[in-house]
Scaffold this motif. Structure first.
Motif, mmCIF file in Angstrom:
data_model
loop_
_atom_site.group_PDB
_atom_site.id
_atom_site.type_symbol
_atom_site.label_atom_id
_atom_site.label_comp_id
_atom_site.label_asym_id
_atom_site.label_seq_id
_atom_site.Cartn_x
_atom_site.Cartn_y
_atom_site.Cartn_z
ATOM 1 N N GLY A 1 7.580 9.690 -111.568
ATOM 2 C CA GLY A 1 8.850 10.303 -111.912
ATOM 3 C C GLY A 1 9.967 9.935 -110.958
ATOM 4 O O GLY A 1 11.131 10.116 -111.261
ATOM 5 N N ALA A 2 9.634 9.430 -109.764
ATOM 6 C CA ALA A 2 10.662 9.077 -108.790
ATOM 7 C C ALA A 2 11.357 7.773 -109.152
ATOM 8 O O ALA A 2 12.382 7.449 -108.583
ATOM 9 C CB ALA A 2 10.039 8.964 -107.403
ATOM 10 N N GLU A 3 10.816 7.011 -110.076
ATOM 11 C CA GLU A 3 11.439 5.746 -110.449
ATOM 12 C C GLU A 3 12.704 6.016 -111.252
ATOM 13 O O GLU A 3 12.745 6.894 -112.111
ATOM 14 C CB GLU A 3 10.467 4.907 -111.280
ATOM 15 C CG GLU A 3 11.010 3.516 -111.579
ATOM 16 C CD GLU A 3 10.020 2.671 -112.351
ATOM 17 O OE1 GLU A 3 10.312 1.492 -112.564
ATOM 18 O OE2 GLU A 3 8.970 3.208 -112.738
ATOM 19 N N THR A 4 13.741 5.258 -110.967
ATOM 20 C CA THR A 4 15.013 5.447 -111.654
ATOM 21 C C THR A 4 15.446 4.157 -112.326
ATOM 22 O O THR A 4 14.934 3.078 -112.034
ATOM 23 C CB THR A 4 16.111 5.898 -110.676
ATOM 24 O OG1 THR A 4 16.277 4.888 -109.685
ATOM 25 C CG2 THR A 4 15.761 7.227 -110.025
ATOM 26 N N MET A 5 16.428 4.277 -113.211
ATOM 27 C CA MET A 5 17.074 3.119 -113.809
ATOM 28 C C MET A 5 18.296 2.736 -112.970
ATOM 29 O O MET A 5 18.912 3.593 -112.348
ATOM 30 C CB MET A 5 17.554 3.449 -115.225
ATOM 31 C CG MET A 5 16.467 3.683 -116.242
ATOM 32 S SD MET A 5 17.202 3.928 -117.881
ATOM 33 C CE MET A 5 15.727 4.188 -118.863
ATOM 34 N N ASN A 6 18.642 1.456 -112.996
ATOM 35 C CA ASN A 6 19.910 1.085 -112.394
ATOM 36 C C ASN A 6 21.051 1.535 -113.320
ATOM 37 O O ASN A 6 20.814 1.959 -114.453
ATOM 38 C CB ASN A 6 19.974 -0.425 -112.117
ATOM 39 C CG ASN A 6 19.848 -1.261 -113.390
ATOM 40 O OD1 ASN A 6 20.461 -0.980 -114.407
ATOM 41 N ND2 ASN A 6 19.022 -2.309 -113.315
ATOM 42 N N ASP A 7 22.266 1.461 -112.831
ATOM 43 C CA ASP A 7 23.388 1.994 -113.600
ATOM 44 C C ASP A 7 23.566 1.280 -114.929
ATOM 45 O O ASP A 7 23.917 1.898 -115.936
ATOM 46 C CB ASP A 7 24.680 1.917 -112.789
ATOM 47 C CG ASP A 7 24.776 3.024 -111.749
ATOM 48 O OD1 ASP A 7 23.825 3.819 -111.667
ATOM 49 O OD2 ASP A 7 25.793 3.084 -111.028
ATOM 50 N N PHE A 8 23.333 -0.037 -114.935
ATOM 51 C CA PHE A 8 23.490 -0.750 -116.205
ATOM 52 C C PHE A 8 22.495 -0.245 -117.238
ATOM 53 O O PHE A 8 22.853 0.037 -118.384
ATOM 54 C CB PHE A 8 23.305 -2.254 -116.029
ATOM 55 C CG PHE A 8 23.486 -2.978 -117.336
ATOM 56 C CD1 PHE A 8 24.727 -3.392 -117.754
ATOM 57 C CD2 PHE A 8 22.399 -3.170 -118.183
ATOM 58 C CE1 PHE A 8 24.899 -3.998 -118.992
ATOM 59 C CE2 PHE A 8 22.561 -3.772 -119.417
ATOM 60 C CZ PHE A 8 23.819 -4.191 -119.823
ATOM 61 N N ASP A 9 21.224 -0.118 -116.841
ATOM 62 C CA ASP A 9 20.216 0.357 -117.785
ATOM 63 C C ASP A 9 20.503 1.784 -118.228
ATOM 64 O O ASP A 9 20.240 2.154 -119.380
ATOM 65 C CB ASP A 9 18.824 0.276 -117.160
ATOM 66 C CG ASP A 9 18.287 -1.149 -117.108
ATOM 67 O OD1 ASP A 9 18.696 -1.949 -117.954
ATOM 68 O OD2 ASP A 9 17.476 -1.453 -116.220
ATOM 69 N N LEU A 10 21.032 2.592 -117.321
ATOM 70 C CA LEU A 10 21.396 3.959 -117.688
ATOM 71 C C LEU A 10 22.470 3.974 -118.757
ATOM 72 O O LEU A 10 22.380 4.703 -119.753
ATOM 73 C CB LEU A 10 21.892 4.716 -116.452
ATOM 74 C CG LEU A 10 20.850 5.466 -115.630
ATOM 75 C CD1 LEU A 10 21.465 5.928 -114.310
ATOM 76 C CD2 LEU A 10 20.344 6.670 -116.410
#
Length: 427
Positions: free
Chosen positions: A243-252
């Motif tokens: 769950g700690a993995e995030t998307m970069n802003d573009f993918d978001l």
């Protein structure tokens, strides 16, 4: 519009009200090469095979100089400003292949959790009753403008965490960006310019909203994706390792835009097509009014009979022998889902609307790796909406049949659906 092939006739807005006879003609040749080198697949067995075939890619784009109109919807908006060698990393996740697709889809599925979707049922019911309540004192409404559009945009904005005051502009953005799903509209320079402007505006808005979600986390999908929290854990306390993995802003931004368009435009069509079909088959409308328990089966049949997404585009990354034809490497492929749903080789009496149909494994939500992420939410919204409309509208009837349709062939549905009725019952 001059049409030289059956699929060009499908794209012709003059055939939007009833494309199904054209589909029947296309099914005579299950895999049909078009003049520009695109292959249209129209039968259930062949579509079901190809949606899970690793030789069919959702990621790579065909050469625009070689293929006249076919390409990936929306992707051009994302990749046009980006250098070719890195563009693969900047496509929305539904237009990417494993392993990138699987990682990003996993994050979305975690945020789009069953629990979160289930919690929306009661809120969807409240929104539905509020919208129907506004019909009081009227003898006629436009179901699209007065109901089918505002309901899903409010629901998806609530899930994403978009402030209520910003919902109206999201509806406008979704409507405009949906044109990127239509090959014949996508080729129009004026439409391209409007889509680019629209995408710039929504990207700027979302970039600011994402920054706010990182500073002030809330219980919504954008917060989860931006902060890597577990679903419903807006504080971010004790996230698990995945769950700690995030998307970069573009993918978001790409994900938010896709959820907006997919979660809004398709549900508009599902609700509107359902009401149109049920009022053409009043015995089923009456059954739904008297027995809301039939709603799930009715919606599954609606997804087969009048699917909100009529076709999807793909690309062959290897030669694919199928149905006596070889689709060559690098050829664009159209999977005509709506035609597969009316294939008599798979469904008995396929042009009849039958909620009691057994073994109804339709293609209404696609299939394979790219099966619709929002399918559970769409089912809830449609069920709540249809049951409420059937129980509360008194003697509803169509004012115009067929109604005027939106120009697009991929996301197919009425632009307006005017209903007359004799009043509304209490919620």
């Amino acid at each position: 519009m001059s049409c030289t092939t059956l699929f060009e006739q499908v794209l012709d807005p003059d055939n939007r009200a009833n494309p199904y006879p054209l589909f029947a003609q296309l099914r005579r040749q299950p895999v049909c090469r078009q003049e520009d080198g695109t292959y249209v697949v129209s039968t259930h067995a062949e579509i079901a095979r190809l949606v899970s075939d690793p030789r069919i890619s959702s990621e790579d784009l065909p050469d625009p100089q070689k293929f006249r109109w076919t390409g990936h919807p929306i992707t051009d908006l994302f990749v046009r400003p980006i250098r070719a060698e890195i563009r693969r990393r900047h496509q929305p996740f539904i237009f990417r292949d494993p392993p990138d697709h699987d990682r990003l889809r996993g994050l979305v599925m975690r945020a789009f959790s069953p629990e979160r979707v289930r919690r929306m049922r009661e809120e969807t019911a409240d929104l539905t009753n509020d919208l129907i309540g506004k019909f009081a004192g009227k003898a006629q409404i436009d179901l699209v403008d007065d109901f089918s559009y505002p309901l899903p945009v409010t629901v998806i904005c609530k899930l994403l965490g978009v402030p209520p005051e910003d919902e109206p502009q999201f509806q406008g953005w979704a409507t405009q960006l949906a044109t990127a799903l239509e090959p014949n509209q996508r080729a129009d320079e004026e439409t391209q310019a409007k889509n680019e402007q629209c995408f710039t505006e929504i990207s700027d808005f979302l970039r600011d909203l994402i920054a706010k979600k990182r500073k002030e986390p809330q219980d919504d999908i954008l917060t989860d994706l931006a902060n890597g929290t577990k679903p419903g854990n807006a504080s971010g306390d004790d996230p698990d390792e995945d769950g700690a993995e995030t998307m970069n802003d573009f993918d978001l931004i790409a994900t938010a835009v896709l959820l907006l368009v997919a979660g809004h435009e398709t549900t508009v069509n599902l609700i509107t097509n359902s009401v149109l079909t049920l009022l053409r088959c009043p015995e089923h409308w009456e059954r739904l009014r008297d027995d809301p328990g039939i709603a799930p089966r009715l919606i599954e049949e609606m997804l087969r009979y009048e699917p909100p997404v009529q076709y999807r585009t793909r690309l062959a990354v290897a030669d694919i022998p199928i149905a006596g034809v070889t689709i060559p490497k690098d050829a664009p492929v159209v999977l005509l889902l709506a035609s597969g749903n009316r294939d008599p080789a798979r469904f008995a009496d396929p042009d009849r609307f039958d909620p009691n149909r057994p073994d109804n494994r339709h293609l209404g939500f696609g299939g394979g790796l790219h099966y619709c992420v929002g399918a559970p939410l769409a089912r809830i919204e449609a069920e709540v909406a249809l049951v409420s409309l059937a129980r509360r509208l008194k003697n509803p009837r169509l004012v115009e049949d067929p109604p005027p349709y939106r120009p697009g062939a991929s996301l197919r549905g009425p632009r307006h659906l005017c209903l007359a009725f004799d009043g509304i019952a209490d919620a």
